[in-house]
Design a protein around this motif. Structure first.
Motif, PDB file in Angstrom:
ATOM      1  N   THR A  36       9.059 -16.924  -3.605  1.00 34.94           N
ATOM      2  CA  THR A  36       9.982 -17.300  -4.671  1.00 34.94           C
ATOM      3  C   THR A  36       9.642 -16.484  -5.908  1.00 34.94           C
ATOM      4  O   THR A  36       8.468 -16.357  -6.263  1.00 34.94           O
ATOM      5  CB  THR A  36       9.838 -18.803  -5.001  1.00 34.94           C
ATOM      6  OG1 THR A  36      10.102 -19.547  -3.810  1.00 34.94           O
ATOM      7  CG2 THR A  36      10.794 -19.224  -6.095  1.00 34.94           C
ATOM      8  N   GLU A  37      10.665 -15.959  -6.572  1.00 31.80           N
ATOM      9  CA  GLU A  37      10.441 -15.187  -7.796  1.00 31.80           C
ATOM     10  C   GLU A  37       9.855 -16.079  -8.881  1.00 31.80           C
ATOM     11  O   GLU A  37      10.276 -17.217  -9.053  1.00 31.80           O
ATOM     12  CB  GLU A  37      11.760 -14.601  -8.301  1.00 31.80           C
ATOM     13  CG  GLU A  37      12.345 -13.550  -7.396  1.00 31.80           C
ATOM     14  CD  GLU A  37      13.696 -13.068  -7.886  1.00 31.80           C
ATOM     15  OE1 GLU A  37      13.803 -12.700  -9.072  1.00 31.80           O
ATOM     16  OE2 GLU A  37      14.632 -13.065  -7.066  1.00 31.80           O
ATOM     17  N   THR A  38       8.871 -15.535  -9.587  1.00 36.19           N
ATOM     18  CA  THR A  38       8.325 -16.231 -10.750  1.00 36.19           C
ATOM     19  C   THR A  38       8.617 -15.378 -11.974  1.00 36.19           C
ATOM     20  O   THR A  38       9.758 -15.308 -12.390  1.00 36.19           O
ATOM     21  CB  THR A  38       6.829 -16.571 -10.552  1.00 36.19           C
ATOM     22  OG1 THR A  38       6.093 -15.382 -10.328  1.00 36.19           O
ATOM     23  CG2 THR A  38       6.626 -17.543  -9.392  1.00 36.19           C
ATOM     24  N   GLU A  39       7.621 -14.673 -12.505  1.00 38.49           N
ATOM     25  CA  GLU A  39       7.859 -13.905 -13.731  1.00 38.49           C
ATOM     26  C   GLU A  39       7.991 -12.406 -13.463  1.00 38.49           C
ATOM     27  O   GLU A  39       7.403 -11.875 -12.543  1.00 38.49           O
ATOM     28  CB  GLU A  39       6.760 -14.159 -14.764  1.00 38.49           C
ATOM     29  CG  GLU A  39       5.354 -13.949 -14.262  1.00 38.49           C
ATOM     30  CD  GLU A  39       4.748 -15.169 -13.613  1.00 38.49           C
ATOM     31  OE1 GLU A  39       4.836 -16.278 -14.153  1.00 38.49           O
ATOM     32  OE2 GLU A  39       4.190 -15.007 -12.536  1.00 38.49           O
ATOM     33  N   GLY A  40       8.773 -11.776 -14.331  1.00 36.33           N
ATOM     34  CA  GLY A  40       8.884 -10.326 -14.318  1.00 36.33           C
ATOM     35  C   GLY A  40       7.891  -9.725 -15.300  1.00 36.33           C
ATOM     36  O   GLY A  40       7.345 -10.420 -16.147  1.00 36.33           O
ATOM     37  N   PHE A  41       7.651  -8.432 -15.173  1.00 34.34           N
ATOM     38  CA  PHE A  41       6.748  -7.733 -16.092  1.00 34.34           C
ATOM     39  C   PHE A  41       7.121  -6.259 -16.091  1.00 34.34           C
ATOM     40  O   PHE A  41       7.895  -5.797 -15.243  1.00 34.34           O
ATOM     41  CB  PHE A  41       5.278  -7.932 -15.687  1.00 34.34           C
ATOM     42  CG  PHE A  41       4.921  -7.325 -14.357  1.00 34.34           C
ATOM     43  CD1 PHE A  41       4.305  -6.081 -14.283  1.00 34.34           C
ATOM     44  CD2 PHE A  41       5.191  -7.994 -13.170  1.00 34.34           C
ATOM     45  CE1 PHE A  41       3.980  -5.516 -13.050  1.00 34.34           C
ATOM     46  CE2 PHE A  41       4.861  -7.448 -11.937  1.00 34.34           C
ATOM     47  CZ  PHE A  41       4.253  -6.206 -11.880  1.00 34.34           C
ATOM     48  N   GLU A  42       6.591  -5.520 -17.050  1.00 36.62           N
ATOM     49  CA  GLU A  42       6.798  -4.080 -17.125  1.00 36.62           C
ATOM     50  C   GLU A  42       5.463  -3.405 -17.375  1.00 36.62           C
ATOM     51  O   GLU A  42       4.609  -3.947 -18.084  1.00 36.62           O
ATOM     52  CB  GLU A  42       7.772  -3.725 -18.249  1.00 36.62           C
ATOM     53  CG  GLU A  42       9.184  -4.216 -17.997  1.00 36.62           C
ATOM     54  CD  GLU A  42      10.130  -3.869 -19.129  1.00 36.62           C
ATOM     55  OE1 GLU A  42       9.685  -3.817 -20.305  1.00 36.62           O
ATOM     56  OE2 GLU A  42      11.321  -3.672 -18.841  1.00 36.62           O
ATOM     57  N   VAL A  43       5.301  -2.222 -16.798  1.00 32.71           N
ATOM     58  CA  VAL A  43       4.091  -1.430 -16.985  1.00 32.71           C
ATOM     59  C   VAL A  43       4.510  -0.067 -17.529  1.00 32.71           C
ATOM     60  O   VAL A  43       5.404   0.584 -16.959  1.00 32.71           O
ATOM     61  CB  VAL A  43       3.315  -1.252 -15.654  1.00 32.71           C
ATOM     62  CG1 VAL A  43       2.089  -0.377 -15.863  1.00 32.71           C
ATOM     63  CG2 VAL A  43       2.927  -2.600 -15.079  1.00 32.71           C
ATOM     64  N   GLU A  44       3.875   0.342 -18.605  1.00 36.00           N
ATOM     65  CA  GLU A  44       4.163   1.655 -19.179  1.00 36.00           C
ATOM     66  C   GLU A  44       3.584   2.733 -18.270  1.00 36.00           C
ATOM     67  O   GLU A  44       2.402   2.708 -17.950  1.00 36.00           O
ATOM     68  CB  GLU A  44       3.554   1.755 -20.584  1.00 36.00           C
ATOM     69  CG  GLU A  44       3.878   3.060 -21.291  1.00 36.00           C
ATOM     70  CD  GLU A  44       5.350   3.204 -21.635  1.00 36.00           C
ATOM     71  OE1 GLU A  44       5.883   4.315 -21.442  1.00 36.00           O
ATOM     72  OE2 GLU A  44       5.956   2.225 -22.082  1.00 36.00           O
ATOM     73  N   GLN A  45       4.429   3.647 -17.845  1.00 41.58           N
ATOM     74  CA  GLN A  45       4.041   4.779 -17.004  1.00 41.58           C
ATOM     75  C   GLN A  45       4.433   6.064 -17.732  1.00 41.58           C
ATOM     76  O   GLN A  45       5.296   6.035 -18.609  1.00 41.58           O
ATOM     77  CB  GLN A  45       4.781   4.718 -15.656  1.00 41.58           C
ATOM     78  CG  GLN A  45       4.509   3.481 -14.834  1.00 41.58           C
ATOM     79  CD  GLN A  45       3.159   3.525 -14.166  1.00 41.58           C
ATOM     80  OE1 GLN A  45       2.672   4.579 -13.797  1.00 41.58           O
ATOM     81  NE2 GLN A  45       2.532   2.369 -14.025  1.00 41.58           N
ATOM     82  N   PRO A  46       3.851   7.206 -17.371  1.00 44.13           N
ATOM     83  CA  PRO A  46       4.253   8.469 -17.998  1.00 44.13           C
ATOM     84  C   PRO A  46       5.756   8.735 -17.867  1.00 44.13           C
ATOM     85  O   PRO A  46       6.375   9.332 -18.743  1.00 44.13           O
ATOM     86  CB  PRO A  46       3.434   9.522 -17.238  1.00 44.13           C
ATOM     87  CG  PRO A  46       2.245   8.780 -16.744  1.00 44.13           C
ATOM     88  CD  PRO A  46       2.720   7.390 -16.453  1.00 44.13           C
TER      89      PRO A  46
END
Length: 172
Positions: free
Chosen positions: A149-159
């Protein structure tokens, strides 16, 4: 097929699976997840795969009847640095990759079922995973189909920009 523990001697097979996945994704124009360069040619990715062979990681390999590695699941009780914490012990799927020539054969489902059993063996009631959530969220849908089940989304800074991720959970 059987599932067994992996170790340092299995790193070439794990890299081969990852290289195959990158090639398969790139051929479909889906380079947002892992880019278009084979894992085996990027020193940091080779180091990452090698690091999975040390404690506290557990590598579980799916091996076909000919002894060929056709899938890999890396488990750990540590979620990794980008993932929000939970207030309970958990088993975390750090990597799941299968031989793309066997797409649809149930390898991923078998490895997740094995992870569920490992969580139960450890007395852990929560299995979590994170995945690439970009493009059409196809990978998120695949994990939902496996019972997450989906919980939280997130983002990661990449080049190359922001990498969108999604955390999913399963009670075991």
């Amino acid at each position: 097929m059987k599932i067994r523990n992996g170790g340092p001697e299995d790193v070439p097979d794990i890299l081969s699976l990852l290289d195959g996945a990158v090639s398969w994704l790139a051929a479909r124009g889906r380079t947002g997840q892992w880019g278009d360069q084979p894992f085996s040619t990027v020193p940091a990715r080779v180091d990452q795969a090698t690091s999975y062979t040390a404690e506290p990681f557990l590598i579980r390999l799916a091996v076909d009847d000919d002894g060929r590695t056709v899938g890999c699941c890396v488990l750990n009780e540590d979620r990794g640095r980008w993932i929000p914490a939970v207030d309970e012990r958990e088993l975390y799927v750090r990597l799941l990759v299968t031989d793309r020539s066997r797409k649809g054969s149930g390898l991923g489902a078998a490895l997740i079922a094995d992870a569920v059993e490992e969580a139960r063996r450890r007395g852990i009631g929560l299995l979590r995973v994170d995945c690439y959530a970009g493009a059409d969220r196809e990978l998120v849908a695949r994990y939902r189909a496996l019972g997450f089940t989906e919980t939280e989304g997130f983002e990661v800074e990449q080049p190359s920009g922001l990498w969108p991720g999604q955390v999913l959970a399963m009670r075991v």
